[in-house]
Design an enzyme around this catalytic site. Structure first.
Site, PDB file in Angstrom:
ATOM      1  N   HIS A  62       0.730  -1.098  -0.208  1.00  5.93           N
ATOM      2  CA  HIS A  62       0.133  -0.342  -0.355  1.00  5.93           C
ATOM      3  C   HIS A  62       1.151   1.322   0.344  1.00  5.93           C
ATOM      4  O   HIS A  62       0.693   1.681   0.951  1.00  5.93           O
ATOM      5  CB  HIS A  62      -1.196  -0.299   1.679  1.00  5.93           C
ATOM      6  N   ARG A  66       1.808   9.158  -6.532  1.00  4.06           N
ATOM      7  CA  ARG A  66       2.060  10.684  -6.880  1.00  4.06           C
ATOM      8  C   ARG A  66       2.091  10.367  -8.042  1.00  4.06           C
ATOM      9  O   ARG A  66       2.739  11.274  -8.577  1.00  4.06           O
ATOM     10  CB  ARG A  66       2.126  11.462  -5.907  1.00  4.06           C
ATOM     11  N   ASN A  96      -4.864   6.677  -6.547  1.00  2.00           N
ATOM     12  CA  ASN A  96      -5.125   8.333  -6.807  1.00  2.00           C
ATOM     13  C   ASN A  96      -4.671   9.361  -7.261  1.00  2.00           C
ATOM     14  O   ASN A  96      -4.026   9.767  -6.813  1.00  2.00           O
ATOM     15  CB  ASN A  96      -5.893   8.135  -5.443  1.00  2.00           C
ATOM     16  N   HIS A 180     -10.962   1.008   1.068  1.00  2.00           N
ATOM     17  CA  HIS A 180     -10.533   1.923   1.881  1.00  2.00           C
ATOM     18  C   HIS A 180     -11.971   2.253   2.871  1.00  2.00           C
ATOM     19  O   HIS A 180     -12.818   3.310   1.937  1.00  2.00           O
ATOM     20  CB  HIS A 180     -10.209   3.051   1.720  1.00  2.00           C
ATOM     21  N   ASN A 281      -5.184   9.912   8.028  1.00  2.00           N
ATOM     22  CA  ASN A 281      -6.584   9.162   7.243  1.00  2.00           C
ATOM     23  C   ASN A 281      -6.290   7.596   6.916  1.00  2.00           C
ATOM     24  O   ASN A 281      -5.720   7.004   5.973  1.00  2.00           O
ATOM     25  CB  ASN A 281      -7.458   9.735   6.671  1.00  2.00           C
ATOM     26  N   ASP A 308       1.073   2.141   4.011  1.00  2.98           N
ATOM     27  CA  ASP A 308       0.326   3.606   3.437  1.00  2.98           C
ATOM     28  C   ASP A 308       1.305   5.295   3.459  1.00  2.98           C
ATOM     29  O   ASP A 308       0.636   5.946   3.496  1.00  2.98           O
ATOM     30  CB  ASP A 308      -0.612   4.129   4.122  1.00  2.98           C
ATOM     31  N   HIS A 312       3.697  13.829   0.634  1.00  2.00           N
ATOM     32  CA  HIS A 312       3.066  15.630   0.465  1.00  2.00           C
ATOM     33  C   HIS A 312       4.207  16.193   0.551  1.00  2.00           C
ATOM     34  O   HIS A 312       5.482  15.536   1.938  1.00  2.00           O
ATOM     35  CB  HIS A 312       1.933  15.952   1.602  1.00  2.00           C
ATOM     36  N   GLY A 327      -1.363  12.671   5.376  1.00  2.00           N
ATOM     37  CA  GLY A 327      -1.164  10.650   5.065  1.00  2.00           C
ATOM     38  C   GLY A 327       0.512  11.336   5.835  1.00  2.00           C
ATOM     39  O   GLY A 327       0.881  12.416   5.938  1.00  2.00           O
TER      40      GLY A 327
HETATM   41  O1  DOR Z   1      -3.550   9.830   4.807  1.00  2.00           O
HETATM   42  C1  DOR Z   1      -4.241   9.516   4.258  1.00  2.00           C
HETATM   43  N1  DOR Z   1      -4.048   9.348   2.779  1.00  2.00           N
HETATM   44  N2  DOR Z   1      -4.845   7.941   3.989  1.00  2.00           N
HETATM   45  C2  DOR Z   1      -5.661   7.843   2.517  1.00  2.00           C
HETATM   46  O2  DOR Z   1      -6.692   7.373   2.325  1.00  2.00           O
HETATM   47  C3  DOR Z   1      -4.855   8.724   0.518  1.00  2.00           C
HETATM   48  C4  DOR Z   1      -3.698   9.029   1.298  1.00  2.00           C
HETATM   49  C5  DOR Z   1      -3.195   9.732   0.609  1.00  2.00           C
HETATM   50  O3  DOR Z   1      -3.199   9.864  -0.919  1.00  2.00           O
HETATM   51  O4  DOR Z   1      -2.430  10.848   0.783  1.00  2.00           O
HETATM   52 ZN    ZN Z   2      -3.660   5.179   1.050  1.00  2.00          ZN
END
Ligand code: DOR
Ligand code: ZN
Length: 440
Positions: A62, A66, A96, A180, A281, A308, A312, A327
């Site tokens: 996971h 980007r 995504n 999710h 999240n 995950d 950023h 994130g």
């Molecule tokens: O914290 C998170 N960041 N949770 C998510 O489900 C998406 C992810 C993101 O793409 O930044």
């Molecule tokens: Zn994720």
């Protein structure tokens, strides 16, 4: 290609139930032999591994890379380098992106770029077109182009009929769906776990029920439709209990947990003075939830540990808590954090073989990809660990473009010292030394 001998390490391979000192002979990119006291062939380069631990290469199932679209946060190459530095030999990249990976062309793009990356990259396709949760994406065609799973991760699939149809459709093509779990109405406007800490801080909370109600729905749909469902970033005690029961009933469900949910609680938001690096999240939950996640991990309810990795840009995170994106960046911290937990002895029942299972063998099995084993004949994807090596989490030195970690400055014991992909050393002593041939 070089012949390599990894000599004298403690070889841990959950796929073979092996935990013993042995040598590994690698030639033509594959594991040729795992045995005690292999005599080095004359042309072989020897990696001295006494005192070190040899794992099947870690697989992070996971990750957000980007790329395409937000390469200022991360790209396929920087993310893959970060993975190699973190001890991973492969990763699965969420869809995504911008554009969303809802079409075979994006899957092909990711796979093509990844040919030149430091580690193996498996694309995950979106479940719905544009992640809008309205119309199913072209799952069948994306699978043919190499997507290993389908998910709207980052967003829930709010429409139950869409999830039901996706599960039903997935049965025929044997596709993995990753969920999710979040009720967007229950979580709307929330920034952290809903509980006493959010009340004290005056921040709007995301209740545990936002996750649990959606998980309950999806388990019911799974029971009706069949299919294989994997639950991303499980964060609450209630979810663990539901998964435990679903597995006991024989449902084909698997689940993952992140290191940050295993190690931190909502108190981190308060203790860091609402540092946006704690904004994630699903949110960091209560101490009771955290304990339940460990129990679930140890008793097999939770199959895998995944980062995950959600990179950023520092400027995106350097804003008020309300406005920061969710994130945590995890590729370069996940393994050291888990090794440090192990060496601290804080978690009873945690072992190296459990970590190898949860970070390599299980992800390979769930995604249906190669790896997760050190059995002869397999590609030589290998992670070598020094359980005694101290390291400090220093995001300034990362290969990832991101810096968003709540663990910066922590002194940890245990680190990966070599990462081998297809028999090539891609990371040595924390330095990414080789990327594969760049094609395309
Ligand atoms: O914290 C998170 N960041 N949770 C998510 O489900 C998406 C992810 C993101 O793409 O930044
Ligand atoms: Zn994720």
């Amino acid at each position: 290609m070089k012949t390599l001998l990894i000599k004298g390490g403690r070889v841990i391979d959950p796929s073979r139930n092996r935990d013993a000192q042995a040598d590994l002979l690698i030639a033509d990119g594959h594991i040729k032999k795992v045995q005690k006291d292999i005599k080095p062939p004359s042309e072989a380069e020897v990696i001295e591994a006494s005192g070190l631990v040899v794992f099947p290469g870690l697989i992070d199932m996971h990750v957000h890379l980007r790329d395409p679209g937000q390469e200022y946060k991360e790209d396929i190459f920087s993310g893959a380098r970060a993975a190699a530095a973190g001890g991973y030999t492969a990763l699965a990249a969420m869809g995504n992106t911008e554009p969303v990976a809802d079409d075979p062309s994006i899957i092909r793009y990711v796979k093509g770029r990844a040919e030149g990356a430091a580690v193996k990259v498996y694309p995950i396709g979106a479940l719905s077109k544009q992640l809008e949760g309205k119309e199913m994406a072209e799952i069948g065609r994306m699978k043919k182009f190499g997507a290993v799973a389908f998910s709207d991760d980052g967003k829930p699939v709010a429409n139950g009929t869409l999830m039901r149809n996706a599960l039903q459709y997935s049965v025929g093509i044997d596709a993995l769906i990753i969920a999710h779990e979040e009720d967007p109405f229950l979580s709307a406007g929330g920034m952290m776990h809903e509980g006493s800490v959010s009340s004290i801080l005056g921040l709007r909370g995301i209740p545990a029920a936002a996750e649990e109600t959606m998980l309950a729905r999806d388990l019911l749909l799974l029971k009706m439709s069949g299919g294989r469902l994997h639950i991303a970033h499980v964060s609450t005690a209630g979810s663990v209990e539901m998964l435990r029961r679903a597995k006991a009933e024989g449902l084909q469900v698997t689940a993952e947990v992140t290191p940050h949910h295993l190690l931190l609680t909502d108190r981190a938001v308060k203790n860091t003075g609402y540092h946006t690096h704690t904004k994630v999240n699903p949110p960091l939950r209560s101490e009771e939830d955290r304990q339940a996640l460990w129990e679930g991990l140890l008793d097999g309810t939770i199959d895998a540990i995944a980062s995950d990795h959600a990179p950023h840009h520092p400027d995106d995170k350097d804003v008020e808590y309300d406005f920061a994106p969710f994130g945590i960046s995890g590729l370069q911290t996940s393994l050291p954090l888990m090794l440090d937990q192990l060496s601290s002895g804080r978690v009873k029942g945690l072992s190296l073989s459990l970590l190898a299972e949860k970070m390599s063998t299980a992800p390979a099995r769930i995604l249906g990809v190669e790896g997760g084993t050190l059995e002869a004949g397999n590609p030589a994807d290998i992670t070598i660990i020094d359980p005694e090596k101290s390291c400090t989490v220093n995001p300034e030195k990362w290969y990832s473009k991101s810096r968003n970690t709540p663990f910066a400055g922590l002194q940890l014991k245990g680190a990966p010292v070599y990462t081998l992909v297809n028999g090539r050393v891609v990371m040595k002593e924390g330095v990414v030394v080789e990327e594969r041939e760049h094609v395309g």
